[in-house]
Design a protein around this motif. Structure first.
Motif, PDB file in Angstrom:
ATOM      1  N   VAL A 461       0.778  -0.847   0.040  1.00  0.00           N
ATOM      2  CA  VAL A 461      -0.324   0.146  -0.046  1.00  0.00           C
ATOM      3  C   VAL A 461       0.861   1.146   0.349  1.00  0.00           C
ATOM      4  O   VAL A 461       2.230   1.058   0.065  1.00  0.00           O
ATOM      5  CB  VAL A 461      -0.880   0.010   1.482  1.00  0.00           C
ATOM      6  CG1 VAL A 461      -1.876  -0.626   0.945  1.00  0.00           C
ATOM      7  CG2 VAL A 461      -0.553   0.418   2.570  1.00  0.00           C
ATOM      8  N   THR A 463       0.565   5.508   0.941  1.00  0.00           N
ATOM      9  CA  THR A 463      -0.099   5.803   1.991  1.00  0.00           C
ATOM     10  C   THR A 463       0.295   7.066   3.159  1.00  0.00           C
ATOM     11  O   THR A 463       1.911   6.744   2.842  1.00  0.00           O
ATOM     12  CB  THR A 463      -1.205   4.928   3.592  1.00  0.00           C
ATOM     13  OG1 THR A 463      -1.918   5.846   4.152  1.00  0.00           O
ATOM     14  CG2 THR A 463      -0.158   3.732   3.782  1.00  0.00           C
ATOM     15  N   THR A 468      -6.029   6.032   5.627  1.00  0.00           N
ATOM     16  CA  THR A 468      -6.341   5.553   4.111  1.00  0.00           C
ATOM     17  C   THR A 468      -5.562   5.141   3.402  1.00  0.00           C
ATOM     18  O   THR A 468      -3.869   5.658   3.739  1.00  0.00           O
ATOM     19  CB  THR A 468      -6.819   6.477   3.753  1.00  0.00           C
ATOM     20  OG1 THR A 468      -6.372   7.668   3.222  1.00  0.00           O
ATOM     21  CG2 THR A 468      -8.677   7.234   4.367  1.00  0.00           C
ATOM     22  N   GLU A 470      -3.792   3.389  -0.775  1.00  0.00           N
ATOM     23  CA  GLU A 470      -4.060   3.066  -2.131  1.00  0.00           C
ATOM     24  C   GLU A 470      -3.232   2.408  -2.186  1.00  0.00           C
ATOM     25  O   GLU A 470      -2.590   1.782  -1.690  1.00  0.00           O
ATOM     26  CB  GLU A 470      -3.890   3.795  -2.936  1.00  0.00           C
ATOM     27  CG  GLU A 470      -4.323   5.137  -3.478  1.00  0.00           C
ATOM     28  CD  GLU A 470      -5.077   5.236  -4.596  1.00  0.00           C
ATOM     29  OE1 GLU A 470      -4.861   4.270  -5.187  1.00  0.00           O
ATOM     30  OE2 GLU A 470      -5.904   5.352  -4.463  1.00  0.00           O
ATOM     31  N   TRP A 471      -4.476   0.755  -2.763  1.00  0.00           N
ATOM     32  CA  TRP A 471      -2.622  -0.423  -3.452  1.00  0.00           C
ATOM     33  C   TRP A 471      -2.220   0.349  -4.399  1.00  0.00           C
ATOM     34  O   TRP A 471      -1.857   1.372  -5.504  1.00  0.00           O
ATOM     35  CB  TRP A 471      -3.795  -1.557  -3.490  1.00  0.00           C
ATOM     36  CG  TRP A 471      -4.360  -1.044  -5.017  1.00  0.00           C
ATOM     37  CD1 TRP A 471      -5.722  -0.669  -5.406  1.00  0.00           C
ATOM     38  CD2 TRP A 471      -4.369  -1.610  -6.285  1.00  0.00           C
ATOM     39  NE1 TRP A 471      -6.023  -0.203  -7.028  1.00  0.00           N
ATOM     40  CE2 TRP A 471      -4.887  -0.961  -7.575  1.00  0.00           C
ATOM     41  CE3 TRP A 471      -2.481  -1.782  -6.903  1.00  0.00           C
ATOM     42  CZ2 TRP A 471      -4.949  -0.923  -9.391  1.00  0.00           C
ATOM     43  CZ3 TRP A 471      -2.411  -2.111  -8.698  1.00  0.00           C
ATOM     44  CH2 TRP A 471      -3.531  -1.679  -8.991  1.00  0.00           C
ATOM     45  N   THR A 472      -0.647   0.314  -3.558  1.00  0.00           N
ATOM     46  CA  THR A 472       0.257   0.472  -4.993  1.00  0.00           C
ATOM     47  C   THR A 472       0.935  -0.377  -5.578  1.00  0.00           C
ATOM     48  O   THR A 472       0.303  -1.404  -6.467  1.00  0.00           O
ATOM     49  CB  THR A 472       1.926   0.075  -4.033  1.00  0.00           C
ATOM     50  OG1 THR A 472       1.804   0.597  -2.609  1.00  0.00           O
ATOM     51  CG2 THR A 472       2.970   0.898  -4.573  1.00  0.00           C
ATOM     52  N   THR A 501      -7.241  -3.660  -3.622  1.00  0.00           N
ATOM     53  CA  THR A 501      -8.082  -3.030  -3.020  1.00  0.00           C
ATOM     54  C   THR A 501      -7.345  -2.081  -2.320  1.00  0.00           C
ATOM     55  O   THR A 501      -6.540  -2.366  -1.475  1.00  0.00           O
ATOM     56  CB  THR A 501      -8.997  -4.154  -1.654  1.00  0.00           C
ATOM     57  OG1 THR A 501      -8.644  -5.746  -2.274  1.00  0.00           O
ATOM     58  CG2 THR A 501     -10.077  -3.655  -1.857  1.00  0.00           C
ATOM     59  N   SER A 502      -8.022  -0.814  -2.567  1.00  0.00           N
ATOM     60  CA  SER A 502      -7.723   0.354  -1.427  1.00  0.00           C
ATOM     61  C   SER A 502      -8.282   0.144   0.036  1.00  0.00           C
ATOM     62  O   SER A 502      -9.295  -0.697   0.222  1.00  0.00           O
ATOM     63  CB  SER A 502      -7.823   1.368  -2.173  1.00  0.00           C
ATOM     64  OG  SER A 502      -6.877   1.634  -3.445  1.00  0.00           O
ATOM     65  N   LYS A 503      -7.765   1.257   1.002  1.00  0.00           N
ATOM     66  CA  LYS A 503      -8.394   1.419   2.159  1.00  0.00           C
ATOM     67  C   LYS A 503      -9.107   2.603   2.336  1.00  0.00           C
ATOM     68  O   LYS A 503      -8.066   3.631   1.977  1.00  0.00           O
ATOM     69  CB  LYS A 503      -7.685   0.868   3.347  1.00  0.00           C
ATOM     70  CG  LYS A 503      -7.936   1.714   4.753  1.00  0.00           C
ATOM     71  CD  LYS A 503      -7.346   1.045   5.409  1.00  0.00           C
ATOM     72  CE  LYS A 503      -7.793   1.773   6.927  1.00  0.00           C
ATOM     73  NZ  LYS A 503      -6.519   1.557   7.963  1.00  0.00           N
TER      74      LYS A 503
END
Ligand code: XMP
Length: 511
Positions: A461, A463, A468, A470-472, A501-503
């Motif tokens: 990820v 971030t 929060t 983002e998927w890298t 999947t992002s958070k």
């Protein structure tokens, strides 16, 4: 005593960022909620300057956070940011209006006049705005010192009273000259000398603890994370062999991590380190457990038991040391019921061990400062820049029951992924990356034979804050190399998948 700036928190989302920006300029800043301190407190603490943070309210709301107007007559320079600027204008007799049709969000061009706040800043530059209300009339004796297309008062000041307000956010990186503006406030207006330096911090802290802890027996739970490691290295400089570090190795650490921690502190630093190899004990307790929260509870409870047993063997302890850091103890001004956030290191430590008091040598530092101190103390880069790692370790990355076999498989897969990412670090903008052993098996072909093995998931990820993420977008060639190495080198794994999947909606960990 260091000179210091007060960041008066009115519930804005950037309060910590403001304090960090000030400290980057070698001036100590502390955050206090507006509803927990008074003018009297401010006078006693002899602040060099005050920054009013932003906040979500409108100054005319009944419930909006206010402050004693006397704060503007203390002779201490004040910089109001966004809501803080509106509040300053309001308290000084100016007018704030709502700009429903003119509300600004995002980057906009700032036009500045000559002012000590804007020294070394071009007439036109980019700034970040986020507001609905705006100052429509500056108070008497104040001047407008900046405008934007939609905001007639983007900044205002009374240089005589040393009061400055900016509608935009100098603390965020989108404001092109934000750092310069903060620096100008600190050095041109507050006349700070810049005495907040990590070398001095180390020297002062070590001197303080040498005196306070002389002849005392100190106990510290070392986890291998950066905070407890830096706390240990600092205290070791102060009390030497009176520092007793207990490192509970629950066996759920990453490949070779336990040995690395032991070698660093025992061999390189020569510290007294008690490593408790408790893998069997933890795996025994986790046998048959599949529910994630239950796993966490078992590990937490067992950790404390093991730590207590070791501590008791040491005899009487005078001081319990902890790696608590500043963000763990900051109170927030977000609402009236502001509570101190409980820290995972703080909440769970033993009541069974008797000790006189607690030492928290880094509880004034932000994470980036902790890292600087760690490097200056000679801790290895690998430890100082260690990615976040959950207390319950790989237990949260093995879905379903945890067994020794699964643990070993995951350790190998995770080590391969980390190795491949580290090899091309400059090409991957990722802040945390690891492997997860799913509870799914899948058919594959290995050699000429059918194979039935585990599915491993890779997670990475990008971030700033892990709230929060983002998927890298990891380059395909890295994913490909990782996948072929994992399936080639670990016979129990037949398939590798990448988590996109992002958070939110997902979390970083799979649990
Ligand atoms: P989640 O999974 O909640 O994780 O999106 C956010 C970040 O927190 C880390 N994490 C932990 N860190 N103790 C910690 O110190 C824990 O128990 C813990 N659980 C999750 C996670 O790795 C991610 O960086």
């Amino acid at each position: 005593m260091n000179e210091k700036i007060l960041v008066l928190d009115f519930g804005g989302q950037y309060n910590q960022l403001i304090a960090r920006r000030v400290r980057e300029q070698n001036v100590y800043a502390e955050i206090r909620p507006y509803n927990k301190i008074s003018c009297e407190y401010i006078k006693i603490n002899a602040y060099k300057g005050i920054i009013f943070t932003g906040g979500p309210n409108s100054v005319y709301d009944e419930k909006s956070p206010h402050f004693d107007p006397e704060i503007l007559s203390l002779g201490i320079p004040v910089l109001g940011i966004c809501y803080g600027a509106q509040l300053m204008a309001f308290l000084a007799g100016g007018k704030v209006s709502s700009a429903f049709d003119k509300s600004e969000y995002g980057n906009t061009i700032l036009n500045v006049e000559k002012s000590p706040l804007f020294e070394n800043i071009p007439k036109e530059s980019r700034c970040f705005m986020s507001h609905t209300d705006y100052v429509s009339e500056v108070p008497e004796d104040f001047d407008v010192i900046a405008t934007t297309k939609n905001c007639p008062v983007a900044a205002f000041s009374s240089s005589v009273k040393k009061l400055y307000g900016v509608q935009f956010h100098p603390e965020v990186t989108h404001t092109e000259y934000g750092r310069t503006i903060i620096r100008n406030f600190l050095y041109n207006i507050c006349h700070c000398s810049g005495d907040w330096k990590m070398d001095d911090f180390i020297e002062k802290t070590v001197t303080k603890y040498k005196k306070e802890l002389a002849g005392k027996k100190v106990l510290l739970a070392l986890s291998g994370g950066v905070d407890s490691s830096v706390a240990a290295a600092l205290l070791y400089k102060a009390v030497g062999d009176n520092l007793n570090c207990v490192f509970v190795d629950h066996g759920l650490l990453r490949k070779n991590e336990g040995d690395f921690v032991e070698n660093t502190f025992k061999d390189r630093f020569g510290m007294k380190l008690i490593r408790v190899n408790a893998e069997e004990r933890f795996l025994g307790k986790l046998k048959g457990v599949t529910e994630p929260e239950q796993k966490r509870k078992i590990i937490g409870k067992e950790f404390i038991s093991v730590f207590e047993e070791e501590a008791k063997k040491l005899g009487k302890i005078d001081i319990l040391a902890q790696g608590t850091i500043y963000p763990d103890i900051i109170e927030s001004g977000k609402d009236d019921s502001a509570v101190i956030k409980s820290h995972h290191n703080v909440g769970g430590l033993p009541d069974v061990i008797d000790f006189e008091s607690i030492a928290e040598p880094i509880n004034d530092l932000f994470k980036d400062e902790v890292r600087q101190v760690g490097l200056k103390l000679g801790l290895p880069n690998e430890l100082v820049y260690r990615q976040p790692f959950p207390g319950p370790g790989l237990a949260v990355r093995i879905i379903g029951e945890i067994t020794e076999e699964k643990l070993n498989i995951l350790k190998e897969a995770d080590a391969i992924f980390r190795e491949e990412i580290d090899r091309c670090q400059q090409k991957t903008d990722t802040n945390q990356y690891f492997a997860v052993l799913t509870n799914t098996c899948s058919v594959g072909v290995k050699g000429d034979a059918r194979a039935y093995g585990y599915v491993v998931a890779l997670r990475a990820v990008t971030t700033d804050d892990f709230m929060t993420a983002e998927w890298t977008r990891i380059p395909y060639e890295v994913l490909e190399k990782t996948s072929s190495r994992i399936t080639g080198e670990i016979k129990e794994i037949t398939r590798v998948v990448y988590d996109i999947t992002s958070k939110p909606p997902a979390t970083v960990e799979w649990e």
